[in-house]
Design an enzyme around this catalytic site. Structure first.
Site, PDB file in Angstrom:
ATOM      1  N   TYR A  51       0.829  -1.211   0.000  1.00 51.84           N
ATOM      2  CA  TYR A  51       0.000   0.000   0.000  1.00 51.84           C
ATOM      3  C   TYR A  51       0.865   1.263   0.000  1.00 51.84           C
ATOM      4  CZ  TYR A  51      -3.010   3.787   1.523  1.00 51.84           C
ATOM      5  OH  TYR A  51      -3.671   4.987   1.599  1.00 51.84           O
ATOM      6  N   HIS A  81      -4.393  16.308  -3.227  1.00 47.76           N
ATOM      7  CA  HIS A  81      -4.753  16.449  -1.809  1.00 47.76           C
ATOM      8  C   HIS A  81      -4.594  17.874  -1.294  1.00 47.76           C
ATOM      9  CE1 HIS A  81      -5.014  12.188  -2.028  1.00 47.76           C
ATOM     10  NE2 HIS A  81      -5.031  11.977  -0.729  1.00 47.76           N
ATOM     11  N   ASN A 194       0.915  11.827   5.300  1.00 50.89           N
ATOM     12  CA  ASN A 194       0.228  10.921   6.219  1.00 50.89           C
ATOM     13  C   ASN A 194       0.766  11.129   7.630  1.00 50.89           C
ATOM     14  OD1 ASN A 194      -0.687   7.414   5.791  1.00 50.89           O
ATOM     15  ND2 ASN A 194      -1.930   9.230   5.914  1.00 50.89           N
ATOM     16  N   TYR A 277     -16.654  32.236  45.680  1.00 50.32           N
ATOM     17  CA  TYR A 277     -15.903  31.122  45.114  1.00 50.32           C
ATOM     18  C   TYR A 277     -14.825  31.570  44.139  1.00 50.32           C
ATOM     19  CZ  TYR A 277     -19.499  27.852  46.845  1.00 50.32           C
ATOM     20  OH  TYR A 277     -20.352  27.111  47.618  1.00 50.32           O
ATOM     21  N   ARG A 280     -12.077  32.435  46.632  1.00 46.73           N
ATOM     22  CA  ARG A 280     -11.730  31.384  47.587  1.00 46.73           C
ATOM     23  C   ARG A 280     -11.282  30.094  46.906  1.00 46.73           C
ATOM     24  NH1 ARG A 280     -16.313  28.670  50.866  1.00 46.73           N
ATOM     25  NH2 ARG A 280     -17.365  30.596  50.224  1.00 46.73           N
ATOM     26  N   PHE A 326      -1.622   7.318  11.793  1.00 51.48           N
ATOM     27  CA  PHE A 326      -2.007   8.649  11.331  1.00 51.48           C
ATOM     28  C   PHE A 326      -3.264   9.155  12.037  1.00 51.48           C
ATOM     29  CE2 PHE A 326      -3.524   5.359   8.353  1.00 51.48           C
ATOM     30  CZ  PHE A 326      -4.872   5.401   8.684  1.00 51.48           C
ATOM     31  N   GLU A 411     -12.330   5.032   5.047  1.00 55.23           N
ATOM     32  CA  GLU A 411     -11.855   5.799   6.208  1.00 55.23           C
ATOM     33  C   GLU A 411     -13.101   6.254   6.971  1.00 55.23           C
ATOM     34  OE1 GLU A 411      -9.406   8.724   4.286  1.00 55.23           O
ATOM     35  OE2 GLU A 411      -8.066   7.188   3.482  1.00 55.23           O
TER      36      GLU A 411
END
Length: 500
Positions: A51, A81, A194, A277, A280, A326, A411
């Protein structure tokens, strides 16, 4: 600073990103990179189907690619991409991304040629900063779109920031700096994109700012306590030791240190029995935020030295294994926790601002106005703080609980970690503005009480703040004061005051 893929620190990232420290590559790392690359080339020669080396990507992982097309496959990957949109990341984030990607590739699990890493380092050392759009990453398979824009510059494409911070075509700027673009070979395009370097870069720089902002918020809270003549008894170490959270204990100790010698603080029962608060419970609330930051730091320190691409090359075993390093889930959850921890810093600060300006809650001039009624004083500064706090509550919604399938359901679970990191950064910017407003109000309050009665540490903070923002003698456009003090808190290389 020598990179070896294993021992990068947050402080070293800060030095390279902000102070442009020169980067070199260790000899040991070079050997690992060369051995890893040799395995890739052997696999190509043997026509092994692996791959990302001789297959398509994502849903196309079952498509085998002819040997003569392997280089074009990697180039196409970068071009296709590079789909980022929106405003670009800051130059600091882009530099951090380049550094982190180089460090990850130097681990020797990625199978790239040494020249690819050398080109990344050359970008850093020559001040060539890629323009990387900030939106478009799902956080798995890594930060694909942002890292593709980074990789474009290595190919002589895309954009870079010039020394004036202007966006220019890489093809125009690179020759002026003597930078020779490269052509990618088998596996290299995938190895470059990646990974989790966008979310991690944003995360590291956001963490560093958050750490400093949280410490500053303690110091400013101490001045607020003087302005309200608050009770120091609630910070007694015995109270915090009885609960046992170390971060809470440390905040209480630091608060005692900031207020040492102050004549403006009170003891239990002198003026009132208990404070609200927001005064404190400073150690309990900010201590919990420190716990969150400690967790975030731990995860970032692991991730900046992690192998986060796919597949990974294991030279000792002679194996090439596909996995999912990844996936940004560890950083995604860390960023969501950082958002919550820092949002609470602003939440409690805004409540102290209210106590400083509300005449029903103190005996100071209403809204710290020099002429109540005729002049509004700090009234609307509290509005601004409240608006920022409300915005933070929206931004603090966790990004990591969301997932949208991609690549035809190959994915089918993603982290959204880069969205979480970007929102965490925005929250920290908002928090800094809120604590800047608290500082403006606190300086006014202590002037009413008497500067000469302040603790040494808080008086030093007061004097430095007054160099940036003058006293309120009449109404003015306070936006300028808020922004000026915010930038001072951000840009000062020193902490406002000593912790001791």
């Amino acid at each position: 600073m020598e990179l070896n893929g294993h021992h990068l620190t947050l402080e070293e990232i800060k030095r390279v990103v902000h102070h442009f420290e020169t980067v070199t590559i260790s000899d040991e790392a070079i050997q690992s990179v060369m051995e890893s690359r040799e395995m890739v080339e052997t696999a190509v020669d043997k026509h092994d189907v692996i791959y990302g080396i001789n297959t398509g990507f994502g849903k196309f992982s079952d498509v085998e690619i002819d040997e003569e097309d392997l280089d074009q496959l990697q180039m196409n990957l970068i071009y296709s991409h590079a789909c980022g949109v929106g405003e670009p990341f800051s130059k600091s984030v882009s530099r951090a991304m380049v550094l982190l990607r180089a460090n990850a590739l130097l681990k020797g699990y990625s199978g790239v040629r040494l020249v690819v890493i050398e080109k990344l380092v050359e970008l850093l050392n020559k001040g060539l900063t890629p323009v990387i759009p900030s939106q478009g990453s799902l956080g798995a398979s890594g930060d694909l779109a942002p890292l593709a824009h980074l990789a474009l510059v290595l190919l002589g494409r895309g954009e870079v920031f010039n020394e004036a911070g202007e966006r220019k075509k890489a093809s125009e700027v690179l020759p002026l700096k003597g930078f020779e673009p490269i052509t990618l070979k088998a596996k290299e395009g995938l190895a470059l994109i990646n990974g989790t370097q966008a979310m991690t870069a944003v995360g590291v720089l956001t963490y560093l700012e958050a750490e400093e902002t949280l410490l500053q918020s303690e110091q400013i809270a101490a001045m607020t306590m003087e302005g309200l003549e608050s009770i120091i008894s609630a910070f007694d170490s015995k109270i915090h030791q009885a609960r046992g959270h170390q971060e809470q204990i440390q905040v209480a100790l630091r608060m005692q240190g900031y207020l040492k010698g102050s004549q403006l603080i009170t003891r239990q029962g002198e003026r009132r029995v208990q404070d609200a608060y927001s005064i404190r419970c400073i150690p309990q609330v900010l201590g919990a935020s420190w716990q969150t930051l400690d967790y975030v730091k731990e995860k970032l320190e692991i991730e900046i030295n992690a192998a986060t691409d796919n597949p990974l090359i294991f030279t000792d075993e002679g194996e090439v294994l596909s996995g999912g390093n990844f996936h940004g889930q560890p950083i995604a959850i860390a960023m969501d926790l950082l958002k919550i921890g820092m949002a609470e810093v602003a939440n409690i600060s805004e409540r102290r601002i209210e106590r400083l300006v509300n005449p029903q809650l103190n005996d100071l001039p209403p809204f710290l106005s020099p002429e109540p009624g005729l002049q509004s004083g700090a009234m609307i500064m509290q509005y601004t703080a409240a608006s920022l706090v409300s915005e933070n509550k929206t931004l603090a919604h966790p990004a990591s609980v969301d997932s949208i399938p991609s690549s035809a359901n190959q994915e089918d679970h993603v982290s959204m970690g880069t969205i979480g990191a970007r929102h965490a950064n925005q929250i920290v910017q908002n928090v800094r503005r809120v604590v800047a407003i608290e500082l403006i109000c606190a300086t006014e309050a202590v002037e009413v009480r008497g500067i000469h009665k302040m603790a040494l540490a808080t008086q030093q903070l007061y004097e430095k703040a007054r160099e940036v923002v003058p006293s309120i003698t009449q109404d003015r456009a306070f936006s300028n004061d808020i922004e000026a003090l915010t930038h001072w808190l951000q840009d000062s290389s020193e902490k406002p005051v000593s912790q001791n």
